[in-house]
Design a protein around this motif. Structure first.
Motif, PDB file in Angstrom:
ATOM      1  N   LEU A  87      -8.409   0.926   0.003  1.00 55.77           N
ATOM      2  CA  LEU A  87      -6.954   1.060  -0.056  1.00 55.77           C
ATOM      3  C   LEU A  87      -6.333  -0.080  -0.867  1.00 55.77           C
ATOM      4  O   LEU A  87      -5.312   0.102  -1.535  1.00 55.77           O
TER       5      LEU A  87
ATOM      6  N   ILE B 248      -3.693   7.812   7.259  1.00 54.39           N
ATOM      7  CA  ILE B 248      -3.332   8.149   5.877  1.00 54.39           C
ATOM      8  C   ILE B 248      -3.782   9.561   5.530  1.00 54.39           C
ATOM      9  O   ILE B 248      -3.051  10.315   4.857  1.00 54.39           O
TER      10      ILE B 248
ATOM     11  N   TYR C  49       2.444  11.914   2.221  1.00 53.28           N
ATOM     12  CA  TYR C  49       1.815  10.692   1.732  1.00 53.28           C
ATOM     13  C   TYR C  49       2.592  10.050   0.581  1.00 53.28           C
ATOM     14  O   TYR C  49       2.868   8.843   0.613  1.00 53.28           O
TER      15      TYR C  49
ATOM     16  N   PHE D 270       3.134   2.383   3.478  1.00 57.08           N
ATOM     17  CA  PHE D 270       2.293   1.980   4.597  1.00 57.08           C
ATOM     18  C   PHE D 270       2.157   0.456   4.608  1.00 57.08           C
ATOM     19  O   PHE D 270       1.758  -0.145   3.604  1.00 57.08           O
TER      20      PHE D 270
END
Length: 812
Positions: free
Chosen positions: A289, A462, A471, A476
């Motif tokens: 990520l 996610i 998304y 986030f």
């Protein structure tokens, strides 16, 4: 020459049965217990000990015990020939049992955490026992419970047995005369010895650097109690930052409002994630990520304790720097939090946690923060989900209820917060994502597997957002609430760990629309920066208030960052760049580290640091300013509930008095509403104080209904801001109580109110309907006939997980 036998007989004759019962049955066992526990702690610490340090670590205990023996003998000799001597003997027993229990509990606390116990921790634990019981029960092994029970039983029984045995068998054999009063100078001698020994016991050690460790455990509790009182009486006339008027104003070109998800990783330290240690393969999903995220290289917790970290992260201000979680009392946060700010501009907000709601009053804390919805473990089906510690279950349990909430939100923008649990002590990671050998130490390995678990949870969240088509429009924020210690600096767990393992945490911001490539922030940041960063990324400017943090997106310089231990007056740290200064409140030497050269803080360079006094003064001033904000807020809140003007009431009462010192003027609640069984309710009692309430009187409140047992609704008056002993004549007081109506209640729910005294019983009540137990029928809530819906027992559905990244989840 006088023979040894003659000297021994003279010594035996000098004391009476109670004196010898005190010495042999009470003092000697207490001395043995204390010295043995001290020796075990010294060995457990494992530090190299020269002769002077050995003397230091036993000196305080030795002189404290000498003071106890001298005090007991002075009390017994002073009351010879009087019935009071039996009272004095019983008093020494109670004192000895209290000391023994304190020593045993302090010993266990040190063995578990590496820290010393203080008054505030004891007070917090006992005052919140319903919430802290699970923690205490899990942290106290069976042998400690046995030692506590034995200390109580033996301390109350054995001394009397020794006294009786001496009177029956020893006295006749040595022809001892009846006990007589000791001359005044003899009593004074023992009293002076007691005082001088206590003074010596309080003196700082000469060679041992850790003063709190060297000091007797009972004295440490007493000293910390004195400091608590001093700080309670401290002045509050200090200018502080006010964020209660903050508002969010859109900036830029506008457009569709975006969503934000904050994922707080319980007890997750930076050094245990792959982002900061590529050799450690605990968090592959976070590493992946990070390739399209903003990552802070050096992020810090403000206070290494979850509730305090929530305030810093989600409210953008420092929590109160003391043990009690006053932020979780009604209106206990002196400012607007992110959830409230976003609610004001049309956002829906929700907070999910896989832990129980009762611990540290999390429901009230999230209410204070402004969340619309709070979903704790109690509102989730636990079927098939592993229990990971004494607080709750594994974190994937939150996926289905949070997904359902997302479906209900529709097209409205939202803020969602997840608080994970799995890495919290005692590190019982489920085997859902495999069990790996990250470290040879079993406890540390279990912890690292727990970190590996929450890495998979982040991935699952996610993936769920991708499946729901949310998304791309969601930001986030993933960060640790605090770190965790495993003895690197002699301390374990997190509350009192001020070194990097305790306060340095991972912080990652993933914005699919903004960060197409990974970006690292080299400047130091902390949890206070989350609120302004989220506001910036969502397209808002903060007006009418200045928060202490800054947007990480635009950060271009180093700042001084500060952290504080959760425990009272233990440790604070100041970080600027790679320089780190630690202040231990003079309980041990200050420390200074160059983190660029010494990231594990193994060698303090405090002797070379020329700014110690300046950094120490800065930390002390910061602590005073933060706590002054909360004291001033509490005083301001008190004015809302306590006035000297007669209030205007919709349903006033006449002539309702309790014990001639308090008058009940009215009871406020929605009169026309029907309350649902199983729902929350709120009632406000309005009192007038006629005269100063006598000492030790308390307010009691009972709830009763058909089909349920009596429920004790006792509570600290005015949420603890204005206890009964502080009430003054002429005060008009609004006391609000919030409670849950039992699910089995039928027809109506009656609230019975009164005042009681431990010895004098309940106060007389006039002017209102009462029962035979001097309880006043203060309110009757009408209940709806509809039963609350039964919780679903269907198995939870989880967000799909790519098979390459994680094994298939079993159906609960």
């Amino acid at each position: 020459m006088v023979s040894v036998k003659a000297k021994l007989l003279a010594l035996l004759r000098r004391g009476g049965p109670l004196e010898w019962g005190f010495v042999c049955g009470l003092a000697v066992p207490l001395i043995v217990l204390d010295i043995v526990l001290r020796a075990i702690r010294v060995v457990e610490r494992g530090a190299q000990m020269e002769a002077l340090r050995w003397i230091d670590v036993f000196k305080s205990d030795a002189f404290f015990l000498m003071a106890f023996v001298a005090f007991g003998l002075a009390a017994l000799y002073a009351t010879r020939g009087s019935r009071l001597r039996y009272v004095a003997f019983a008093g020494t027993q109670m004192l000895a049992v209290t000391i023994a229990l304190t020593e045993v509990v302090s010993f266990n606390f040190f063995m578990r955490t590496g820290s010393t116990l203080d008054f505030q921790l004891i007070f917090f634990t006992l005052s919140q026992l319903m919430m802290t019981y699970d923690v205490v029960a899990s942290e106290v092994p069976t042998y400690i419970w046995g030692m506590m029970v034995a200390s109580g039983v033996l301390g109350l029984v054995v001394p009397w047995a020794f006294a009786a045995g001496w009177a029956r068998w020893v006295r006749p054999r040595i022809n001892a005369p009846p006990t007589q009063r000791l001359p005044r100078y003899g009593v004074a001698k023992w009293a002076v010895i007691a005082v001088l020994a206590c003074v010596v016991a309080l003196q700082r050690p000469l060679a041992e650097q850790n003063t709190a460790f060297a000091r007797n455990a009972t004295l440490t509790v007493c000293v910390s109690a004195v400091w608590s009182v001093r700080e309670l009486l401290a002045e509050t006339n200090m200018a502080v930052t006010d964020t209660t008027k903050a508002v969010l104003v859109p900036h830029g070109l506008g457009g569709k409002k975006r969503n934000v998800v904050v994922i707080l990783l319980e007890s997750t330290r930076a050094r245990s994630v792959t982002l900061h240690d590529p050799k450690l393969k605990t968090t592959p999903h976070l590493l992946e990520l990070a390739k399209t995220s903003l990552v802070a290289d050096r992020a810090y917790a403000v206070v290494p304790h979850t509730s305090k970290a929530l305030v810093a992260t989600l409210c953008g201000i420092e929590p109160r720097l003391h043990v009690p979680i006053t932020e979780a009392t009604a209106d206990g946060i002196p400012g607007k939090c992110l959830a409230q700010l976003l609610t004001e501009v049309g956002y829906r907000t929700a907070f999910f946690q896989s832990a129980t709601q009762r611990f540290e009053n999390r429901q009230q804390l999230t209410d204070n923060m402004g969340y619309d919805t709070f979903t704790p473990l109690e509102k989730m089906s636990k079927t098939g989900w592993a229990k990971v510690n004494y607080f709750g279950n594994e974190d994937d349990i939150m996926l289905k209820p949070s997904g359902k909430w997302l479906d209900e939100v529709g097209d409205k923008p939202f803020m969602m917060t997840y608080l994970t649990l799995t890495p919290h002590h005692n590190y019982l990671a489920p085997k859902r994502y495999g069990r790996h050998k990250f470290d040879e130490d079993d406890e540390l390995n279990r912890y690292l597997n727990s970190v590996h678990y929450v890495d998979a949870f982040v991935h699952n969240v996610i993936e769920m957002f991708k499946d729901k088509g949310l998304y791309e429009d969601t930001i986030f924020v993933v960060l640790g609430d605090h770190g965790e210690g495993f003895g690197e600096h002699g301390r374990r767990q997190h509350d009192n760990v001020i070194w990097e393992e305790g306060i340095r945490v991972p912080l990652l911001i993933h914005d699919p629309q903004r960060f197409k490539e990974g970006k690292r922030v080299s400047f130091g940041v902390n949890q206070l920066d989350v609120l302004p960063t989220v506001a910036d990324l969502l397209g808002f400017e903060i007006r009418d208030a200045t928060f202490p943090g800054a947007s990480i997106v635009t950060l271009d310089r180093e700042r001084t960052l500060r952290s504080h231990c959760w425990y009272e007056r233990r440790c604070m740290a100041s970080m600027r760049g790679h320089e780190k200064f630690i202040y231990h409140f003079d309980e041990r030497p200050d420390e200074y580290f160059d983190l660029a050269k010494d990231p594990l803080e193994e060698n303090s360079l405090i002797g070379e640091f020329k700014q110690s006094e300046e950094r120490r003064s800065d930390l002390i001033a910061w602590r005073g300013k933060v706590n002054a904000r909360y004291r001033q807020h509490a005083e301001g809140q008190l004015k809302k509930y306590v006035t000297d003007e007669h209030p205007v009431l919709e349903h006033p009462l006449e002539g309702v008095e309790f014990g001639n010192f308090v008058r009940l003027l009215g009871v406020e609640y929605p009169r026309g509403e029907e309350f649902k069984p199983g729902s929350n309710a709120s009632v406000t009692f309005v009192f007038e104080v006629l005269r100063k309430p006598p000492l030790e009187w308390k307010l009691f409140l009972h709830g009763e209904s058909k089909g349920t047992k009596l429920k004790n609704l006792d509570h600290p008056t005015v949420d603890g801001l204005y206890p009964l002993e502080d009430w003054e004549p002429g005060d008009f007081i609004r006391d609000n109580v919030r409670f849950k109506i039992p699910a089995g209640a039928r027809d109506e729910y009656t609230l019975w109110l009164g005042f009681y005294h431990p010895k004098d019983g309940r106060a007389e009540v006039t002017g209102i309907e009462t029962d035979n137990d001097r309880r006043a029928r203060a309110a009757t809530l009408k209940l709806s006939r509809k039963s609350p819906p039964k919780p679903s027992l269907k198995p939870l559905q989880r967000a799909p997980i790519p098979p390459k990244l994680a094994p298939k989840l079993p159906t609960p």
